[in-house]
Scaffold this motif. Sequence first.
Motif, PDB file in Angstrom:
ATOM      1  N   GLU A  60       1.410  46.960 -45.588  1.00  0.00           N
ATOM      2  CA  GLU A  60       1.798  48.041 -44.687  1.00  0.00           C
ATOM      3  C   GLU A  60       3.280  47.882 -44.416  1.00  0.00           C
ATOM      4  N   LEU A  61       3.927  48.994 -44.143  1.00  0.00           N
ATOM      5  CA  LEU A  61       5.376  48.944 -44.030  1.00  0.00           C
ATOM      6  C   LEU A  61       5.795  48.661 -42.588  1.00  0.00           C
ATOM      7  N   HIS A  62       6.642  47.661 -42.434  1.00  0.00           N
ATOM      8  CA  HIS A  62       7.212  47.363 -41.117  1.00  0.00           C
ATOM      9  C   HIS A  62       8.719  47.466 -41.210  1.00  0.00           C
ATOM     10  N   ILE A  63       9.338  48.209 -40.295  1.00  0.00           N
ATOM     11  CA  ILE A  63      10.804  48.329 -40.311  1.00  0.00           C
ATOM     12  C   ILE A  63      11.345  48.258 -38.896  1.00  0.00           C
ATOM     13  N   PRO A  64      12.616  47.861 -38.765  1.00  0.00           N
ATOM     14  CA  PRO A  64      13.239  47.850 -37.442  1.00  0.00           C
ATOM     15  C   PRO A  64      13.722  49.255 -37.068  1.00  0.00           C
TER      16      PRO A  64
END
Lengths: 570, 336
Positions: B129-133
Amino acid sequence: MATITPDTQIDIGHNDDPSSNYLTSSRGFLSWAFTLDHKRIGVMYLVGIFSSFFLGGIMALLLRLHLFMPNGLFPEWLVNNDTYNQLFTLHGAIMTFLFIIPSVPAALGNFVLPLMVGAKDVAFPRMNLASFHLWVLGGIFFLIALVTTRLDTGWTFYTPYSIQTSTNVIAATIGAFILGFSSIFTGLNFIVTVNTMRPPGMTWFKMPLFMWATYATAIIQILATPVLGITLLLLMAERILQIGIFNPALGGDPILFQHFFWFYSHPAVYIMILPAMGIISELMSVYSRKPIFGYTFIAYSSIAIALLGFLVWGHHMFVSGQSPMTAVIFSGLTFSVSIPSAIKVFNWLATMYKGNINLATPMCYALSFIFLFSIGGLTGLFLGALATDIHLHDTYFVVAHFHYVMMGGTVIAFVGGLYHWWPKMFGVMYNEMFGRLFCLVVFIGFNLTFLPQFIMGSRGMPRRYATYVPEYQIFHQLSTIGAIVLGLGMVGAVTVLIVSLFKGRKAPANPWGAATLEWTCTSPPPYYNFEHAPAVGSPYDFSDLKYDPQVGGFVKDPEAANKPKTDSHH
Amino acid sequence: MLSILADASSSMFFPPERSTFAGDVDRLFDFIYYLSAFFFVAIVAVMVYFVLRYHRRKGHVETPSASHNEVLEITWSVIPSILVGFIFFYGFTKYLDMREAPENAYEIQVIAKQWSWQFIYPNGADSDELHIPVGQPVRFVLQSSDVLHSFYVPAFRIKMDCVPQRYTSTWVIANETTGEGIEKDAHEPYDLFCAEYCGKDHSRMLAKVYVHEQSDFDLWLEGAANYLEGIPPEEGGEKAFKKKGCTQCHSVEGDNSAKYAGPALNGQWGTERNVIPRGASSPEAVVMDENYIRESVREPNAKVVVGRKPVMPVFTPQLLKDNEINAIIAYLKSLK
């Protein structure tokens, strides 16, 4: 160069009985299957493409029903992800290759065009027959794909998936390849017919606009279709021999396939819509009893669309990873095609001004066309603009847009044209009330099917999904209900025509008061189309046509012919 | 449907705007929308008026009028040309902004495969799953390991195809977090779709996007990189085995049927199996040990078990690190 004239044709099965027509002049299966008569070939095409339409339509309904629930309405054993993918692939492939591309040119065009030029047949009757036989052969290959391992690549056959899938890509591509030849033969025939067989007095700018439209279409058919043929051959070679043209694992380029494919398939959109526009030009004029407004602009816009249509294929690939510069150029060119289309819409509207508008069934379809095609065309602006296309590309917005153009445009115009020429084709009048009623049902069903798709598409629903996240459910459900209504409307519209074959009253030569030449022969036309070569007049001058209640149709008014004309075509 | 319209953060036509691009895209969309609506209403109004005014009725006849009017026709060709020129201009200038990522962008590798997403972060961590700031330019370098896919996040209004054997890229600045902390339950993630048809489970190739405050993101990232730490190797191996998608093709319950592309892996440790070495025509026996496992992961086609097709993907050190292989070996040893 020798000119081909109708007299050089061979007389087969001609019957001297004056009451006989092309339907009754000879009997038996073989007299149809091997006929050289453009009218019979047109009728056979009509039966063929309606069978395809029915098949593709059943698949569309199955798809839409399945999408009623986010995880699919049908149980797994009936429709799972694999079967769903096959259904949408074959729906697209059948509707595109077997139905919509041949619909107007090969079925209606074949019947109408030689009559419009007052000739006995097209320039190359044998090639015309071959075109139909090739269509049947191509259709058989599609059926082979359907009943064997099917096809699940999408109708676009994008590589590398189409190289890897275990389904019957070879049968389907052979089918499409053969259908390409069928299309080329039709186009070639029309070009030569229009160039060499126009009667004296019918100059280019006195041709009916339907002829301009089919001529422009024929140019695209001849120039673009070979590219598809070669692309499909390369695809077959790639699958069988693994030579690495499109398969990146072997050093090929999958984007190259997309360029080749859309170099045909975008112009193919105009193969579908241009002849439909030609029909609308005829209908708007005849049923308003007004000369078509801005004839020259409409004629030139057909040619402009045909030529510009070759320059815009890259807009299918804005997010494929092509360079930003390429995308910008294709975006700019794409907008250039919108202008000639807009011009046509304005001209059709102006044609109604101060007219005497007869809301017969074909006119209802023509008005419906203007409504739906305007939506289809205007929503193209969202997709041509790069920033918005990035978001909308490959979503239901695109699905809705091209259905508004293809179905709301071409199919609606085709059905309108079919109703218009039906009395000429079969010599019977249909029930007007039911004709109009089902036109309305189709219109309502169509909008209910595809309007919600614009909304769910812009909200992010991707296309070609067998299952989806629940937030889109309401839109899918509206769309499915619309599809059922649309399906019923279409079945009704066809039923009205079929019933008329048995119960319709006999049609006069000219029931609508049209001024093009096909209405000067009897309905249905005799085997050789005309007893005498018809005199060419302006195709949109209705001033000397008068309704005769005894005939039930329009006849030449001898008084009006002598009166000085207040309104000329030019 | 009413609930959708009532949702103040989104319009009827759009999901909420969650990136710095989204506002621009939506404004252009709205501009085209109002322009189209104007022309559409005008066309239909004229059409309806003409039909009502000039329809056939007793005593009504057509009146002669000009059959063409060049001034009128040129006007209605030129005005739409200018308007679409406008749309084209705005469309491509905004688009160019969306193609060029700033130099300092945080870079995430995205690998699309039938039918899942893998995101690899600069510190070697990876996730499905994509995690970004939040508030930071993030550049996605897109790859595909099989067919065409397309990386699509509606909330960000970004989309780009993933092409095998080629790198494509796109980027974004997320303007709002999806929740607080690193627990998933505290987030309302965005959808990430595959938008290019890619075969059987195309429609199930979904992932979620989590947008964190920078400090939460750093915390999450560290945990993701060291997910094997602090737990027994067998347990870590099981996590790695599931995370890397091994369960799609290998049963751990003895199911050797064609439902699984690869052989079952439980109870096999230390036993002999018949394999066909690459280039050989006759099978030979090898023992399933540490070396065989490692080789099968790094070079799956070197020794394929008899009766199976050489379909296992190659797991490079980038996709599967050595400590993960060690953990998986411990896990396979423990399977009875």
